[in-house]
Design a protein around this motif. Structure first.
Motif, PDB file in Angstrom:
ATOM      1  N   HIS A  70       0.740  -1.126   0.035  1.00 14.73           N
ATOM      2  CA  HIS A  70       0.035  -0.022   0.013  1.00 14.73           C
ATOM      3  C   HIS A  70       0.819   1.319   0.053  1.00 14.73           C
ATOM      4  O   HIS A  70       0.599   2.372  -0.617  1.00 14.73           O
ATOM      5  CB  HIS A  70      -0.959   0.034   1.350  1.00 14.73           C
ATOM      6  N   LEU A  71       1.888   1.350   0.795  1.00 13.27           N
ATOM      7  CA  LEU A  71       2.912   2.272   0.825  1.00 13.27           C
ATOM      8  C   LEU A  71       3.422   2.765  -0.627  1.00 13.27           C
ATOM      9  O   LEU A  71       3.687   3.730  -0.948  1.00 13.27           O
ATOM     10  CB  LEU A  71       4.020   2.186   1.935  1.00 13.27           C
ATOM     11  N   LEU A  72       4.093   1.541  -1.284  1.00 14.86           N
ATOM     12  CA  LEU A  72       4.567   1.532  -2.593  1.00 14.86           C
ATOM     13  C   LEU A  72       3.495   2.301  -3.612  1.00 14.86           C
ATOM     14  O   LEU A  72       3.942   3.148  -4.237  1.00 14.86           O
ATOM     15  CB  LEU A  72       4.981   0.103  -3.015  1.00 14.86           C
ATOM     16  N   GLN A  73       2.157   1.925  -3.480  1.00  8.12           N
ATOM     17  CA  GLN A  73       1.194   2.603  -4.421  1.00  8.12           C
ATOM     18  C   GLN A  73       1.099   3.875  -4.005  1.00  8.12           C
ATOM     19  O   GLN A  73       1.081   4.736  -4.910  1.00  8.12           O
ATOM     20  CB  GLN A  73      -0.132   1.609  -4.341  1.00  8.12           C
ATOM     21  N   LEU A  74       1.094   4.246  -2.624  1.00  7.86           N
ATOM     22  CA  LEU A  74       0.802   5.545  -2.214  1.00  7.86           C
ATOM     23  C   LEU A  74       2.204   6.572  -2.906  1.00  7.86           C
ATOM     24  O   LEU A  74       1.974   7.559  -3.468  1.00  7.86           O
ATOM     25  CB  LEU A  74       0.757   5.552  -0.745  1.00  7.86           C
ATOM     26  N   PHE A  75       3.276   5.827  -2.642  1.00  6.35           N
ATOM     27  CA  PHE A  75       4.265   6.368  -3.115  1.00  6.35           C
ATOM     28  C   PHE A  75       4.395   6.738  -4.862  1.00  6.35           C
ATOM     29  O   PHE A  75       4.574   7.757  -5.234  1.00  6.35           O
ATOM     30  CB  PHE A  75       5.803   5.852  -2.766  1.00  6.35           C
ATOM     31  N   ARG A  76       4.086   5.897  -5.341  1.00  7.46           N
ATOM     32  CA  ARG A  76       3.851   5.955  -6.999  1.00  7.46           C
ATOM     33  C   ARG A  76       2.816   7.241  -7.462  1.00  7.46           C
ATOM     34  O   ARG A  76       3.086   7.917  -8.173  1.00  7.46           O
ATOM     35  CB  ARG A  76       3.515   4.567  -7.739  1.00  7.46           C
ATOM     36  N   GLU A 115       4.037  10.612  -9.092  1.00  8.16           N
ATOM     37  CA  GLU A 115       3.275  11.210 -10.325  1.00  8.16           C
ATOM     38  C   GLU A 115       2.850  12.522 -10.070  1.00  8.16           C
ATOM     39  O   GLU A 115       2.825  13.419 -11.059  1.00  8.16           O
ATOM     40  CB  GLU A 115       2.072  10.100 -10.772  1.00  8.16           C
ATOM     41  N   ILE A 116       2.075  12.835  -8.920  1.00 11.74           N
ATOM     42  CA  ILE A 116       1.851  14.393  -8.808  1.00 11.74           C
ATOM     43  C   ILE A 116       2.883  15.116  -8.813  1.00 11.74           C
ATOM     44  O   ILE A 116       2.560  16.286  -9.285  1.00 11.74           O
ATOM     45  CB  ILE A 116       0.880  14.148  -7.339  1.00 11.74           C
ATOM     46  N   CYS A 117       4.019  14.671  -8.271  1.00 15.21           N
ATOM     47  CA  CYS A 117       4.939  15.954  -7.962  1.00 15.21           C
ATOM     48  C   CYS A 117       5.828  15.960  -9.481  1.00 15.21           C
ATOM     49  O   CYS A 117       6.060  17.094  -9.843  1.00 15.21           O
ATOM     50  CB  CYS A 117       6.289  14.974  -7.070  1.00 15.21           C
ATOM     51  N   LYS A 118       5.754  14.885 -10.319  1.00 17.30           N
ATOM     52  CA  LYS A 118       6.462  15.071 -11.572  1.00 17.30           C
ATOM     53  C   LYS A 118       5.364  15.950 -12.209  1.00 17.30           C
ATOM     54  O   LYS A 118       6.216  16.690 -12.982  1.00 17.30           O
ATOM     55  CB  LYS A 118       6.665  13.893 -12.330  1.00 17.30           C
ATOM     56  N   LYS A 119       4.213  15.803 -12.334  1.00 17.54           N
ATOM     57  CA  LYS A 119       3.181  16.549 -13.344  1.00 17.54           C
ATOM     58  C   LYS A 119       3.132  18.059 -12.732  1.00 17.54           C
ATOM     59  O   LYS A 119       3.102  18.910 -13.580  1.00 17.54           O
ATOM     60  CB  LYS A 119       1.766  15.963 -12.947  1.00 17.54           C
ATOM     61  N   ASN A 120       3.562  18.289 -11.369  1.00 17.47           N
ATOM     62  CA  ASN A 120       3.455  19.484 -11.140  1.00 17.47           C
ATOM     63  C   ASN A 120       4.755  20.266 -10.447  1.00 17.47           C
ATOM     64  O   ASN A 120       4.823  21.431  -9.823  1.00 17.47           O
ATOM     65  CB  ASN A 120       2.364  19.687  -9.719  1.00 17.47           C
ATOM     66  N   ALA A 136      -4.227  19.593  -2.720  1.00 16.72           N
ATOM     67  CA  ALA A 136      -4.133  18.420  -2.313  1.00 16.72           C
ATOM     68  C   ALA A 136      -5.664  17.716  -2.552  1.00 16.72           C
ATOM     69  O   ALA A 136      -5.717  16.596  -3.288  1.00 16.72           O
ATOM     70  CB  ALA A 136      -3.868  18.007  -1.018  1.00 16.72           C
ATOM     71  N   LYS A 137      -6.536  18.237  -2.419  1.00 19.32           N
ATOM     72  CA  LYS A 137      -8.088  18.138  -2.564  1.00 19.32           C
ATOM     73  C   LYS A 137      -8.278  17.582  -3.940  1.00 19.32           C
ATOM     74  O   LYS A 137      -8.985  16.710  -4.358  1.00 19.32           O
ATOM     75  CB  LYS A 137      -9.002  18.909  -2.007  1.00 19.32           C
ATOM     76  N   GLU A 138      -7.744  18.314  -4.880  1.00 16.94           N
ATOM     77  CA  GLU A 138      -7.879  18.277  -6.275  1.00 16.94           C
ATOM     78  C   GLU A 138      -6.831  17.103  -6.659  1.00 16.94           C
ATOM     79  O   GLU A 138      -7.001  16.402  -7.706  1.00 16.94           O
ATOM     80  CB  GLU A 138      -7.524  19.501  -7.154  1.00 16.94           C
ATOM     81  N   TRP A 139      -5.554  17.179  -6.498  1.00 13.43           N
ATOM     82  CA  TRP A 139      -4.583  16.349  -6.974  1.00 13.43           C
ATOM     83  C   TRP A 139      -4.582  14.810  -6.697  1.00 13.43           C
ATOM     84  O   TRP A 139      -4.223  14.182  -7.378  1.00 13.43           O
ATOM     85  CB  TRP A 139      -3.092  16.956  -6.641  1.00 13.43           C
ATOM     86  N   LEU A 140      -4.741  14.685  -5.203  1.00 15.51           N
ATOM     87  CA  LEU A 140      -4.860  13.498  -4.803  1.00 15.51           C
ATOM     88  C   LEU A 140      -6.102  12.670  -5.107  1.00 15.51           C
ATOM     89  O   LEU A 140      -7.058  13.073  -5.055  1.00 15.51           O
ATOM     90  CB  LEU A 140      -4.622  13.401  -2.894  1.00 15.51           C
ATOM     91  N   PRO A 141      -5.752  11.269  -5.558  1.00 13.72           N
ATOM     92  CA  PRO A 141      -6.949  10.564  -6.156  1.00 13.72           C
ATOM     93  C   PRO A 141      -7.787   9.843  -4.624  1.00 13.72           C
ATOM     94  O   PRO A 141      -6.825   9.527  -3.730  1.00 13.72           O
ATOM     95  CB  PRO A 141      -6.011   9.532  -6.958  1.00 13.72           C
ATOM     96  N   GLU A 142      -8.718   9.460  -4.981  1.00 14.65           N
ATOM     97  CA  GLU A 142      -9.518   8.955  -4.149  1.00 14.65           C
ATOM     98  C   GLU A 142      -8.708   7.260  -3.765  1.00 14.65           C
ATOM     99  O   GLU A 142      -8.190   6.953  -4.489  1.00 14.65           O
ATOM    100  CB  GLU A 142     -10.853   8.204  -4.682  1.00 14.65           C
ATOM    101  N   PRO A 143      -8.497   6.813  -2.515  1.00 11.18           N
ATOM    102  CA  PRO A 143      -9.237   7.355  -1.229  1.00 11.18           C
ATOM    103  C   PRO A 143      -8.372   8.289  -0.487  1.00 11.18           C
ATOM    104  O   PRO A 143      -8.421   8.440   0.855  1.00 11.18           O
ATOM    105  CB  PRO A 143      -9.244   6.031  -0.593  1.00 11.18           C
TER     106      PRO A 143
END
Length: 76
Positions: free
Chosen positions: A7-13, A17-22, A65-72
């Motif tokens: 789960h942590l690895l998925q969160l890190f990925r 992705e968010i960091c690279k995009k922004n 964060a509200k916009e960029w972070l995917p569910e959940p």
């Protein structure tokens, strides 16, 4: 790899992705960095992510964060 580490690895990925995009900068720190270098993954008993980020980038991430972070995920 434990279920929690998966789960942590998925969160890190997602975060990477968010960091690279922004164009947000971050570094792995502590046990996370040691695990990547020494174990090519997680230290077997590690159960968190250690990430450092410049304050300006962190503030931008939190402001969006509200916009960029995917569910959940959500910022607290």
């Amino acid at each position: 790899m434990t279920e929690k580490q998966e789960h942590l690895l998925q969160l890190f990925r997602e975060l990477d992705e968010i960091c690279k995009k922004n164009n947000l900068r971050y570094v792995m720190a502590g046990g996370t960095a040691i695990g990547v270098v020494r174990n090519e993954g997680f230290i077997p008993w590690d159960d968190d992510l250690d990430i450092g980020m410049p304050r300006a980038d962190y503030d931008l991430l939190m402001a969006n964060a509200k916009e960029w972070l995917p569910e959940p995920y959500e910022a607290v």
